[in-house]
Design an enzyme around this catalytic site. Structure first.
Site, PDB file in Angstrom:
ATOM      1  CD  GLU A  25      -2.636  -1.465   0.482  1.00 35.29           C
ATOM      2  OE1 GLU A  25      -2.827  -0.856  -0.655  1.00 35.29           O
ATOM      3  OE2 GLU A  25      -3.850  -2.408   0.263  1.00 35.29           O
ATOM      4  CB  SER A  61      -8.995  -5.075  -7.084  1.00 30.31           C
ATOM      5  OG  SER A  61      -8.564  -4.813  -5.884  1.00 30.31           O
ATOM      6  CG  ASP A  83      -6.804 -12.399  -3.403  1.00 35.46           C
ATOM      7  OD1 ASP A  83      -5.874 -11.202  -3.074  1.00 35.46           O
ATOM      8  OD2 ASP A  83      -7.283 -12.291  -4.623  1.00 35.46           O
ATOM      9  CG  HIS A  99      -5.796  -9.556  -5.797  1.00 38.43           C
ATOM     10  ND1 HIS A  99      -6.745  -9.707  -5.387  1.00 38.43           N
ATOM     11  CD2 HIS A  99      -5.732  -8.004  -5.943  1.00 38.43           C
ATOM     12  CE1 HIS A  99      -7.045  -8.412  -5.554  1.00 38.43           C
ATOM     13  NE2 HIS A  99      -7.089  -7.595  -6.003  1.00 38.43           N
TER      14      HIS A  99
END
Length: 730
Positions: free
Chosen positions: A186, A585, A660, A693
């Site tokens: 992030e 997502s 994921d 993912h």
């Protein structure tokens, strides 16, 4: 159908996208190095391109252990997820930026390969004793490489002595020299160690994740199930504890007191030419950023603090000049611009205006200028610009150095005399050329594309400007018009909205990437109009454009997508009675949110790996926009999909990777449970057993794309091409 066939949708890389990457000039400027796969596969090698003779050859090819996902270790697979790496083989390398002789490091599949002096032209050799590594960092002087093995940092001389261990305190949940999950995922901090400019000291981040709740992911599709245990910091729960230490070549370690709270993030570390580093600490609330001066003795002092509303967006633009001044890009004006900070605290803004600096690519102190990429000529393009370091007032119209309209990515030589320009537009796949500052007409081809839109027989999208739901804000949009009749007379065609919609992303741009996504082209060839819109909240339009997302995820994003569809329908460019939506997502979240909020408009949808409740996502991302669940419970409730199942009446298909580790499969299962309790037993969840993912396995890609095509075309009333029919559908 021509290109793309259904098989083409799942085949990587896409046409025209196998382009030299990670380009760099050799230290003496005589050559370029880059990663490339001339056979247009995903497996790359490291190439040497002699700029004098024009010859090129491979100096580091991939070992077998690096040519397939299955051959990689779990740690290597997870790092590829964090760095969004699709390619295999050689995927990274480093030059020693101030070595007396050319020195090169090539990490591949846990092994380290090096080349020194004239040997760099001939190839690399294995560095003995440096196996099973998870990260590596070459010293600027080229004498040593630091690497991480089993959570501890080691140092290896490139010549002579054997590697030796610098840290000795790793244990389960504690590791050194590697970024913790949220920093890599992030905050875009992929590193956990940084050399000083003279190569004598090393700043090392240590992460202690023992206080982070473990989350188990089971490989249930294997003959013998295996559990992965991840330390995943859910919103509102503890983060990893991160501290910074200074290691020396004499083996000593010194603690650094950053003056940070336990929940703060170590956001950036930048080497200082006078010794030591700059470090940036981001508080958990992410509304400010503290910059500190860290010495090699571990001493630390605060230099300045930046603040922004509604949040800080991090960057990689900080450069420390030889005289100690600091070049920064900040958004304190609402748009990202350059500023120069003097040692006495004075700040001088170099650029200004309602546009963005997107990347600093070169600081030329001899010429007294900064070269940067930006949006001065529109957010859908990227160009190279120049601004003088001695600018006395903000320059709102900097000199543009790239000519062709479209998307440019630039790497500049160390002396600033040349740059490599990778350019594409909607019609043309990327082309790579060497350009000369003093002779703009002189160009040397590094890579010529093997295809373009005309050769593939596809129609690029049209770029449009639509209006947001507020009736005022312009939105960038792209419309792929159907290339055959929609099957309903001469009326407007049905449509599919391809959506992402979340922050820190831009999809509408004058580049080949927009044109070439095969799913969009396949749907258009089948008779659908395909719409892509960068709604409010997306990136590179300024903080005011992003700000409506504050404590309100899923509101203006959906409203803007709906407004775009209705505007095109009012103009007769699509049929509002036959609209489907798809995304992955955040786009999966948007797909379900849009269907639940506007069931009259979105009759069908395919959501891939959707976030369904933000309390189940990580701290650094979620809390930036919503705050913590403890402080803003209503914002979390309003943003959740779990309480919106009553509005979800359309035909929904969900696809999700069983492994994921980012958006856990738990998200889709929780939503499915709510739907079933509400009497909706017709929503289908398709699990991809071996995918994370990012869908990577051949069977996962094939299943995802075939099911998506069938569901969307059926949902908007278009006939299925024969190749898209299910085996039992005749």
């Amino acid at each position: 159908m021509g290109w793309p066939s259904l098989e083409d949708i799942s085949r990587l890389p896409y046409p025209g996208t196998s382009v030299p990457g990670s380009l760099a000039f050799a230290p003496d400027g005589s050559a370029l190095t880059y990663l490339h796969s001339p056979d247009e596969s995903l497996v790359r090698s490291l190439w040497w391109h002699d700029l004098v003779s024009g010859e090129r050859w491979v100096i580091a090819g991939p070992p077998a252990a690096a040519t397939s996902e299955e051959a990689l270790t779990l740690e290597q697979q997870l790092r590829r997820e964090r760095t969004r790496t699709t390619e295999l083989g050689v995927t990274e390398y480093q030059w020693a930026i101030s070595a007396m002789v050319p020195t090169l490091l090539v990490p591949v599949a846990g092994e380290l390969f090096v080349a020194v002096g004239d040997g760099v032209r001939r190839g690399v050799r294995l560095l003995a004793g440096a196996s099973a590594t998870s990260a590596a960092c070459l010293a600027p002087d080229g004498r040593h490489v630091a690497f991480v093995r089993d959570g501890d940092v080691w140092v290896a001389p490139l010549e002579g002595a054997a590697p030796w261990q610098l840290t000795r305190d790793a244990e389960p949940g504690v590791f050194n020299g590697v970024a913790e999950y949220v920093a890599a995922e992030e905050l875009d901090r992929q590193r956990g160690m940084w050399w000083s400019t003279d190569g004598t000291h090393l700043a090392i981040a240590q992460a202690d994740e023992r206080g982070v709740r473990p989350f188990v992911i089971s490989h249930l599709g294997e003959d013998q199930p295996v559990d992965e245990v991840h330390r995943y910091p859910f919103a509102g729960e503890p983060n990893a504890l991160v501290r910074l230490r200074i290691g020396s070549l004499d083996g000593s370690l010194r603690e650094v007191d950053l003056g940070a709270a336990e929940d703060d993030y170590l956001a950036r570390v930048v080497a200082h030419p006078h010794g030591g580093w700059l470090a940036a600490v981001l508080p958990r609330h992410q509304r400010s950023l503290r910059w500190l001066r860290v010495g090699i003795d571990g001493g630390c002092s605060e230099l300045w603090e930046e603040a922004a509303e509604p949040w800080i967006n991090l960057d990689h633009d900080t450069r420390v000049l030889a005289d100690g001044r600091v070049l920064r890009s900040t958004e304190r004006t609402g748009f990202r611009h350059l500023e120069l900070r003097a040692a006495d605290g004075g700040v001088r803004q170099l650029t200004g205006g309602p546009w963005m600096v997107t990347q600093v690519v070169h600081v030329d102190e001899q010429r007294g200028e900064v070269l940067f990429m930006g949006t001065r000529h529109g957010a859908t393009e990227r160009h190279l610009y120049r601004v003088p370091l001695d600018a006395r007032r903000p320059v709102d119209d900097p000199e543009r150095l790239t000519g062709e309209p479209g998307w440019h990515a630039v790497v500049v030589s160390r002396d600033g005399s040349r740059w490599v320009d990778t350019w594409s537009d909607l019609e043309h796949a990327p082309r790579v050329e060497l350009r000369h500052r003093d002779d703009p007409a002189a160009r040397v081809a590094i890579h010529e594309p093997t295809t373009d839109a005309a050769m593939l027989g596809i129609r690029p999208p049209e770029l449009l400007t639509l209006t947001a739901d507020d009736g005022v804000t312009p939105l960038d949009a792209a419309l792929f018009r159907p290339t055959q009749a929609a099957g309903a007379g001469d009326g407007a065609p049905p449509a599919v909205v391809w959506v992402y919609g979340g922050p820190h992303a831009q999809h509408v741009k004058r580049s080949w990437d927009l044109t070439i996504l095969p799913l969009r082209q396949y749907l258009a060839a089948a008779g659908a109009a395909v719409l892509v819109v960068d709604n409010r909240g997306s990136h590179f339009r300024g903080l005011a454009f992003e700000a409506p997302l504050e404590r309100a995820l899923g509101e203006v994003e959906v409203a803007d997508q709906v407004a775009a569809v209705r505007q095109l329908a009012a103009r007769g460019e699509l049929d509002a009675s036959r609209v489907a939506i798809t995304g992955g997502s955040y786009g999966g979240y948007m797909t379900i949110r849009a269907m639940a909020r506007h069931p009259d408009l979105f009759r069908a949808g395919v959501a891939v790996a959707p976030v369904t409740d933000w309390g189940g996502y990580d701290t650094a991302y979620t809390e930036r926009y919503l705050g913590t669940p403890q402080d803003a419970p209503e914002a979390y409730r309003a943003a959740s999909l779990l309480d919106e199942v009553d509005g979800l009446t359309g035909d929904l298909l969900i696809l999700h990777g069983a492994l994921d580790e980012n958006v856990h499969l738990r998200h889709s299962i929780r939503l499915l449970g709510r739907l079933q309790r509400a009497g909706r037993d017709d929503v289908e969840l398709v699990i991809l057993p071996r995918d994370r993912h990012r869908t990577r396995t051949p069977e996962g890609l094939r299943t995802r794309d075939r099911r998506t095509v069938r569901h969307l075309l059926t949902g908007i009333g278009l006939p299925l091409p024969d190749e898209a029919r299910a085996p039992d559908s005749g």
